[in-house]
Write a protein that holds these residues in place. Structure first.
Motif, mmCIF file in Angstrom:
data_model
loop_
_atom_site.group_PDB
_atom_site.id
_atom_site.type_symbol
_atom_site.label_atom_id
_atom_site.label_comp_id
_atom_site.label_asym_id
_atom_site.label_seq_id
_atom_site.Cartn_x
_atom_site.Cartn_y
_atom_site.Cartn_z
ATOM 1 N N LEU A 8 -14.068 28.719 -21.513
ATOM 2 C CA LEU A 8 -12.888 28.396 -22.314
ATOM 3 C C LEU A 8 -12.407 26.982 -22.004
ATOM 4 N N LEU A 9 -12.445 26.619 -20.737
ATOM 5 C CA LEU A 9 -12.028 25.267 -20.355
ATOM 6 C C LEU A 9 -12.920 24.225 -21.023
ATOM 7 N N ALA A 10 -14.233 24.452 -20.988
ATOM 8 C CA ALA A 10 -15.158 23.527 -21.636
ATOM 9 C C ALA A 10 -14.918 23.476 -23.149
ATOM 10 N N ALA A 11 -14.742 24.631 -23.761
ATOM 11 C CA ALA A 11 -14.527 24.672 -25.215
ATOM 12 C C ALA A 11 -13.226 23.984 -25.594
ATOM 13 N N THR A 12 -12.197 24.116 -24.761
ATOM 14 C CA THR A 12 -10.909 23.497 -25.064
ATOM 15 C C THR A 12 -10.989 21.987 -24.938
ATOM 16 N N ILE A 13 -11.748 21.502 -23.962
ATOM 17 C CA ILE A 13 -11.968 20.054 -23.850
ATOM 18 C C ILE A 13 -12.648 19.539 -25.121
ATOM 19 N N LEU A 14 -13.590 20.303 -25.639
ATOM 20 C CA LEU A 14 -14.296 19.886 -26.859
ATOM 21 C C LEU A 14 -13.421 19.935 -28.097
ATOM 22 N N SER A 15 -12.323 20.713 -28.050
ATOM 23 C CA SER A 15 -11.528 20.957 -29.256
ATOM 24 C C SER A 15 -10.615 19.799 -29.644
ATOM 25 N N ALA A 16 -10.514 18.768 -28.800
ATOM 26 C CA ALA A 16 -9.629 17.645 -29.128
ATOM 27 C C ALA A 16 -10.080 16.963 -30.415
ATOM 28 N N GLN A 17 -9.165 16.819 -31.358
ATOM 29 C CA GLN A 17 -9.456 16.147 -32.626
ATOM 30 C C GLN A 17 -10.707 16.709 -33.279
ATOM 31 N N CYS A 18 -10.797 18.015 -33.316
ATOM 32 C CA CYS A 18 -11.993 18.684 -33.828
ATOM 33 C C CYS A 18 -11.610 20.106 -34.200
ATOM 34 N N THR A 19 -12.175 20.646 -35.242
ATOM 35 C CA THR A 19 -11.840 22.020 -35.614
ATOM 36 C C THR A 19 -12.507 23.014 -34.665
ATOM 37 N N ASP A 20 -11.888 24.176 -34.524
ATOM 38 C CA ASP A 20 -12.464 25.220 -33.683
ATOM 39 C C ASP A 20 -13.825 25.654 -34.205
ATOM 40 N N ALA A 21 -13.950 25.698 -35.532
ATOM 41 C CA ALA A 21 -15.224 26.115 -36.123
ATOM 42 C C ALA A 21 -16.356 25.186 -35.670
#
Length: 221
Positions: free
Chosen positions: A40-53
């Motif tokens: 989840l931590l890794a996915a949340t870092i990736l989510s900046a200025q980017c859609t969850d999809a």
DNA sequence: ATCCCGAGGG
DNA sequence: CCCTCTGGAT
């Protein structure tokens, strides 16, 4: 219920109405795919200025190659960049991911820490990301404040008492909302406000005619 | 053009 | 406080 006239009253009614529209716990409301706090931590870092999809399109390959902190800490940056490229900011996000994994592996024995003060010392992890991990992965009190929470809170009149400058300060707003929202509800409240901000209380042209909070929102028009 | 669940650096 | 980092969707 009578039309509420205080931040406390409006926050209570907003929380109730949004819970009806967006049922579920913080974990259920979180759209990022993950199976443990590290992912989840890794996915949340990736989510900046980017859609969850978009994030969910790259995490399966990322976690197949690097399922835990130790393996990601040892990754070749170019390999990580290639996997996450489509999420944007891929060079800085790769540095954050490997730096995060290195910190978690070296300083916390591979286990993501639970305290916000510790989370925010990890590379690439700010208050918003830290609070997502706390509330979603650990079920602990945490109120992530992003651009939607800021905007919706202002419009709903939840920030009375803060100066106009403070109303743009995510830390000040987080503290103010913590006084309004019970600890156990903060994570789900934040996720619901974010969904509401994306779908209805949008930045440019808010859809007040379709808003479930319009009958008591001070900014409705 | 503008937006998507930001964080770090100057 | 502002700037930068970056790609994809609408």
């Amino acid at each position: 219920m009578a039309k509420p006239r205080t931040p406390k009253g409006r926050s209570r009614l907003a929380a109730q109405r949004l819970a009806e529209r967006y049922p579920g716990t913080a974990k259920e409301l979180c759209a990022l795919e993950h199976k443990d706090p590290f992912q989840l931590l890794a996915a949340t870092i990736l989510s900046a200025q980017c859609t969850d999809a978009r994030v969910n399109m790259v995490t399966p390959q990322l976690f197949a190659a690097y399922p835990d902190a130790a393996s990601l800490a040892a990754a070749n940056p170019e390999d990580v960049e290639e996997i996450i490229r489509s999420t944007g900011f891929f060079r800085s996000k790769t540095k954050s991911l490997i730096g995060m994994a290195t910190a978690v592996a070296d300083r916390y024995g591979g286990e993501v820490p639970r305290e916000l003060e510790e989370l925010v010392t990890i590379p690439g992890v700010g208050r918003k990301t830290g609070n997502v991990v706390r509330s979603v992965a650990f079920g602990l009190p945490g109120l992530p404040v992003d651009t939607h929470v800021l905007r919706v809170s202002q419009r709903l009149g939840l920030l009375e008492g803060l100066t106009s400058a403070e109303q743009r300060d995510a830390v000040k707003v987080e503290h103010q909302l913590n006084t309004l929202v019970p600890a156990a509800e903060r994570g789900a409240f934040s996720l619901r406000v974010i969904l509401h901000g994306r779908e209805t209380c949008v930045a440019r042209k808010p859809r007040c005619s379709a808003c479930p909070l319009a009958d008591f929102c001070p900014s409705v028009r």
